[in-house]
Motif scaffolding. Structure first.
Motif, short mmCIF file in Angstrom:
data_model
loop_
_atom_site.label_atom_id
_atom_site.label_comp_id
_atom_site.label_asym_id
_atom_site.label_seq_id
_atom_site.Cartn_x
_atom_site.Cartn_y
_atom_site.Cartn_z
N ASN A 57 0.82 -1.21 0.00
CA ASN A 57 0.00 0.00 0.00
C ASN A 57 0.86 1.26 0.00
O ASN A 57 0.53 2.25 -0.67
N LEU A 58 1.97 1.23 0.74
CA LEU A 58 2.87 2.38 0.79
C LEU A 58 3.49 2.65 -0.58
O LEU A 58 3.58 3.80 -1.02
N ARG A 59 3.96 1.58 -1.23
CA ARG A 59 4.57 1.75 -2.56
C ARG A 59 3.56 2.35 -3.53
O ARG A 59 3.88 3.25 -4.30
N LYS A 60 2.33 1.85 -3.50
CA LYS A 60 1.27 2.33 -4.39
C LYS A 60 0.94 3.79 -4.07
O LYS A 60 0.82 4.62 -4.98
N TYR A 61 0.83 4.10 -2.81
CA TYR A 61 0.49 5.46 -2.38
C TYR A 61 1.56 6.47 -2.82
O TYR A 61 1.25 7.52 -3.39
N LEU A 62 2.82 6.14 -2.58
CA LEU A 62 3.92 7.06 -2.93
C LEU A 62 4.06 7.20 -4.44
O LEU A 62 4.39 8.27 -4.95
#
Length: 216
Positions: free
Chosen positions: A204-209
């Motif tokens: 989720n962090l990779r997608k968000y950033l």
């Protein structure tokens, strides 16, 4: 033809030429203004189109200033570092509980320490080096360290709550809670839940950033 007649003719020619010049200058000025106006409108249309495209890009995704992005990224880094320290201890603890390693109670350890049986002591040391046995003290210390590191992680999460997205905050909180569920049950399923939550958070962090639009 006298001088007066010649003067009239010359004046007429000059007047005629001057009039045409004024007309030519006026036409040129009109054309110039007309071209400038058309170019201005064309440029304005292009600018408006570019602004609309940029606005649509911002509306369709998350946008953030460079300064705020740097702060948010630092928050994710500090949270990652804080959890990694705790997770290393959790893995060690899981290795002991899942492998069936013998855990010597504190009373037995005290008895062994005060015993005159050197062979028993040597056997214990050999098994300990092979990872076949550990002590209740070691396990209790691990539990204390995990609790301490996770509380530090929770404090870090609270400190950075205003800098990170609510969705990511919730995932971090779920990860925190999953650790203590496992620490109480010591079950393999609950340990796998930690790994699942960690993987979900990282994805989720990779997608968000990746989807953030940074405004310089």
């Amino acid at each position: 033809m006298d001088f007066s007649s010649i003067s009239k003719i010359v004046l007429g020619i000059v007047t005629s030429v001057g009039g045409i010049g004024v007309i030519i200058i006026g036409v040129a000025h009109f054309l110039s203004d007309n071209i400038a106006e058309k170019l201005s409108k064309k440029y304005e249309m292009q600018m408006n189109k570019q602004l609309e495209e940029y606005k649509a890009k911002l509306d369709n995704g998350n946008h953030i200033s460079r300064a705020l992005f740097d702060k948010e990224f630092e928050a994710y880094q500090s949270l990652s570092e804080a959890f990694t320290v705790a997770y290393n201890k959790i893995e060690t603890y899981h290795g002991i509980t899942a492998s069936g390693t013998d855990v010597m109670p504190i009373t037995d350890l005290m008895n062994l320490a005060s015993s005159d049986n050197d062979q028993e002591k040597m056997d214990f040391l050999l098994k300990s080096q092979k990872g076949e046995i550990t002590t209740e003290i070691v396990v209790n210390n691990l539990v204390s360290e995990i609790t301490e590191k996770m509380l530090a992680f929770r404090l870090e999460l609270g400190k950075n709550a205003a800098l990170i997205s609510y969705e990511n905050y919730k995932l971090y909180l779920d990860l925190y809670n999953s650790v203590f569920v496992y620490m109480k049950s010591k079950g393999e399923e609950d340990y796998q839940a930690i790994i699942f939550m960690l993987g979900k958070l990282q994805t989720n962090l990779r997608k968000y950033l990746r989807e953030l639009t940074i405004i310089e």
